[in-house]
Design an enzyme around this catalytic site. Structure first.
Site, PDB file in Angstrom:
ATOM      1  N   SER A 176       0.833  -1.196   0.000  1.00 60.48           N
ATOM      2  CA  SER A 176       0.000   0.000   0.000  1.00 60.48           C
ATOM      3  C   SER A 176       0.878   1.260   0.000  1.00 60.48           C
ATOM      4  CB  SER A 176      -0.945  -0.036   1.203  1.00 60.48           C
ATOM      5  OG  SER A 176      -1.946   0.935   1.099  1.00 60.48           O
ATOM      6  N   GLU A 270      -9.877  -4.105  -5.923  1.00 61.05           N
ATOM      7  CA  GLU A 270      -9.492  -2.899  -5.187  1.00 61.05           C
ATOM      8  C   GLU A 270      -9.409  -1.665  -6.080  1.00 61.05           C
ATOM      9  OE1 GLU A 270      -5.389  -2.688  -3.704  1.00 61.05           O
ATOM     10  OE2 GLU A 270      -5.189  -4.775  -4.295  1.00 61.05           O
ATOM     11  N   HIS A 300      -7.495  -5.294  -1.107  1.00 62.56           N
ATOM     12  CA  HIS A 300      -6.289  -4.564  -0.775  1.00 62.56           C
ATOM     13  C   HIS A 300      -5.450  -5.315   0.253  1.00 62.56           C
ATOM     14  CE1 HIS A 300      -3.947  -0.889  -0.765  1.00 62.56           C
ATOM     15  NE2 HIS A 300      -4.033  -0.792   0.548  1.00 62.56           N
TER      16      HIS A 300
END
Length: 325
Positions: A176, A270, A300
């Site tokens: 991320s 996502e 995610h």
């Protein structure tokens, strides 16, 4: 991010995670319970709020999740501090290759994430590679906006170099916002004329703070974890008014010439999927050896979850970090 306020209290989070880890549950039920737990982490407060109290609750949720979910069997956990930067080693107790190391950059939108939260993926990485993994808790926005996290990543890199690891011995993993940080760290090293990491592994990387990818619309109702409002809030906290097309904020727009072989894993559901698919195209255009794995019906940073597909993805990431492709 879809709010679930009934799960916002720590006791509810504890219950959801404990349920997810029960061996008696089917994989489908474990996945559902873990999804509830992760939603609780993100929606413990208004998901797009950068209010100090809301941020503190979100950060406590990340800490709790790390304590409950991190695998520990066969691993040592060694937290310490180096020149003011909190760090921790995760080392396999057996079969440890002392000659190579992985530097792990945790996610959390640059506004959350702790050493304990880092322990989840760091431990899984140590298990599948047999390498020691170094975590570090970079300073968080909005208290410490860009470039604080990048400076801390460089500090962690320099620490490894001083220990005697060379760039040829060091891979970098990021998920991320940590995927963003891994890319920017590599960019900064190249700009300084330094050797680059041996390999990059990126899980659901956040690469475009302009939020122009088509998956924001296509996956808006599919993504169980993130919303555009959340992304807008954390980018505002971190970028603090800077040009969002700056490659040090949105590495999608960087020149990737000379970058190391890179693995990208992303879930098909996502909103950041386009951040991954476009990154691959730009890397290939620059001549970088890059592989994208798009995992169907997943979300995610799904690698954190106790499900078979997460185990498979980690095994493939481990093979890549061990010089496979």
């Amino acid at each position: 991010m879809k709010e679930n306020r009934t799960l916002s209290k720590p006791k509810k989070l504890l219950s959801a995670v404990s349920g997810a880890m029960s061996e008696a549950m089917s994989e489908e039920k474990r996945t559902s319970a873990m999804m509830d737990a992760l939603r609780a982490v993100h929606s413990a407060a208004s998901p797009d709020s950068m209010d100090a109290k809301d941020l503190e609750r979100q950060r406590r949720g990340h800490e709790l999740l790390g304590r409950l979910v991190s695998p520990t069997l066969g691993l040592s956990w060694e937290p310490f501090e180096h020149e003011g930067l909190p760090m921790a080693w995760v080392r396999p107790e057996r079969g440890h290759d002392p000659n190579r190391v992985v530097l792990y950059c945790h996610g959390g939108g640059y506004t959350a994430g702790t050493l304990q939260y880092s322990r989840i993926l760091a431990s899984k990485t140590a298990q599948v590679t047999g390498h020691a993994v170094l975590c570090f808790a970079y300073r968080l926005a909005p208290e410490h906006p860009y470039p604080a996290a990048v400076e801390d990543a460089l500090h962690a890199w320099d620490y490894l170099m001083r220990l005697g690891y060379g760039a040829r011995d060091t891979a970098v993993l990021g998920d991320s916002a940590g995927g963003n940080l891994a890319l920017v760290l590599t960019l900064r090293l190249r700009e300084a004329g330094r050797r680059l990491p041996r390999r990059l592994a990126l899980f659901s990387p956040w690469t475009d703070m302009t939020c122009t990818g088509e998956s924001y619309a296509l996956c808006r109702d599919l993504d169980p974890m993130l919303t555009a409002n959340y992304i807008h809030a954390v980018r505002h906290a971190y970028a603090a008014g800077r040009n969002l097309r700056d490659a040090h904020l949105s590495p999608l727009f960087a020149d990737f010439s000379g970058f190391p072989p890179t693995l990208i894993q992303v879930g098909s559901h996502e909103i950041l999927r386009s951040d991954a698919t476009r990154l691959r195209r730009r890397m290939l255009d620059a001549g970088v050896l890059c592989r994208l794995e798009e995992w169907e019906n997943l979300w995610h940073v799904f690698q954190m979850f106790p499900i078979k597909k997460a185990e498979q993805a980690m095994e493939q990431a481990g093979a890549f970090l061990l010089d496979g492709f």
